[in-house]
Design a protein around this motif. Structure first.
Motif, PDB file in Angstrom:
ATOM      1  N   GLU A  96       0.699  -1.370   0.246  1.00 30.95           N
ATOM      2  CA  GLU A  96       0.105  -0.491  -0.054  1.00 30.95           C
ATOM      3  C   GLU A  96       0.157   0.964  -0.041  1.00 30.95           C
ATOM      4  N   GLU A  97       2.085   1.188   0.028  1.00 33.44           N
ATOM      5  CA  GLU A  97       2.845   2.064   0.161  1.00 33.44           C
ATOM      6  C   GLU A  97       3.184   2.526  -1.191  1.00 33.44           C
ATOM      7  N   GLU A 110       5.842   5.354  -3.823  1.00 34.02           N
ATOM      8  CA  GLU A 110       7.333   5.437  -3.751  1.00 34.02           C
ATOM      9  C   GLU A 110       8.075   6.056  -2.752  1.00 34.02           C
ATOM     10  N   SER A 111       7.115   7.659  -2.533  1.00 40.26           N
ATOM     11  CA  SER A 111       7.619   8.557  -2.120  1.00 40.26           C
ATOM     12  C   SER A 111       7.380   8.136   0.090  1.00 40.26           C
ATOM     13  N   GLU A 112       6.544   7.342   0.189  1.00 44.70           N
ATOM     14  CA  GLU A 112       6.186   6.687   1.674  1.00 44.70           C
ATOM     15  C   GLU A 112       7.625   5.709   1.831  1.00 44.70           C
ATOM     16  N   LYS A 113       7.730   4.532   0.937  1.00 41.77           N
ATOM     17  CA  LYS A 113       9.016   4.408   1.546  1.00 41.77           C
ATOM     18  C   LYS A 113      10.073   4.671   1.356  1.00 41.77           C
ATOM     19  N   ILE A 114      10.566   5.689   0.847  1.00 41.37           N
ATOM     20  CA  ILE A 114      11.669   6.379   0.749  1.00 41.37           C
ATOM     21  C   ILE A 114      11.286   7.545   2.066  1.00 41.37           C
ATOM     22  N   GLN A 115      10.290   7.938   2.922  1.00 42.68           N
ATOM     23  CA  GLN A 115      10.424   8.602   4.234  1.00 42.68           C
ATOM     24  C   GLN A 115      11.077   7.233   5.135  1.00 42.68           C
ATOM     25  N   ARG A 116       9.741   5.944   5.392  1.00 47.37           N
ATOM     26  CA  ARG A 116       9.957   5.195   6.239  1.00 47.37           C
ATOM     27  C   ARG A 116      12.104   5.027   6.285  1.00 47.37           C
ATOM     28  N   LEU A 117      11.785   4.916   4.912  1.00 50.42           N
ATOM     29  CA  LEU A 117      13.488   3.803   4.738  1.00 50.42           C
ATOM     30  C   LEU A 117      14.423   5.450   5.303  1.00 50.42           C
ATOM     31  N   ILE A 118      14.501   6.159   5.297  1.00 56.35           N
ATOM     32  CA  ILE A 118      15.029   7.754   5.825  1.00 56.35           C
ATOM     33  C   ILE A 118      14.725   7.517   7.450  1.00 56.35           C
ATOM     34  N   GLU A 119      13.926   7.308   7.947  1.00 60.61           N
ATOM     35  CA  GLU A 119      13.221   7.041   9.466  1.00 60.61           C
ATOM     36  C   GLU A 119      14.020   5.873  10.323  1.00 60.61           C
TER      37      GLU A 119
END
Length: 130
Positions: free
Chosen positions: A59-60, A62-71
């Protein structure tokens, strides 16, 4: 004489009686091994059903995945810095303990040398007193 004869006869009778008993024990043969009973054949293991592998985060975007990986990366960096501070603290404590141990060894060596001196003085005083 009668005692010797009676003893000899009883000994011979006992030996004659014991010989077949011992022979029976020695001549016994082991039983042949039993034949194993056939066991039923196991059912074959079926391979798992193959299908498409679902996406780990369907459900994520690309931008959500990047944000989660940054966190997650920031959390790992924070943990890394905490571990580095703990490592430096442990290294400092190891150095302090090493210094303490070396000082204790010096004190012990000093005490040993004093003990040697005292024992040699006592030994010399005993030798000179003779």
């Amino acid at each position: 004489m009668k005692k010797n004869t009676l003893f000899g006869l009883t000994t011979v009778l006992l030996l004659l009686y014991a010989q077949p008993v011992l022979a029976q024990e020695i001549k016994q043969e082991p039983e042949p091994p039993r034949m194993p009973e056939p066991s039923p054949t196991p059912e074959p293991i079926k391979p798992p059903k193959s299908g498409p592998i679902p996406a780990p985060f369907p459900e994520e975007t690309e931008s959500e995945k990047i944000q989660r990986l940054i966190e997650e990366n920031n959390k790992l960096k924070e943990q890394n810095s905490n571990l580095e501070t703990k490592i430096t603290e442990l290294n400092d404590s190891i150095k302090n303990l090493h210094e303490i141990i070396m000082e204790q060894i010096k004190v012990i060596m000093n005490l040993v040398s004093k003990l040697k001196m005292v024992t040699f003085d006592e030994l010399l005083s005993l030798i000179t007193n003779f």
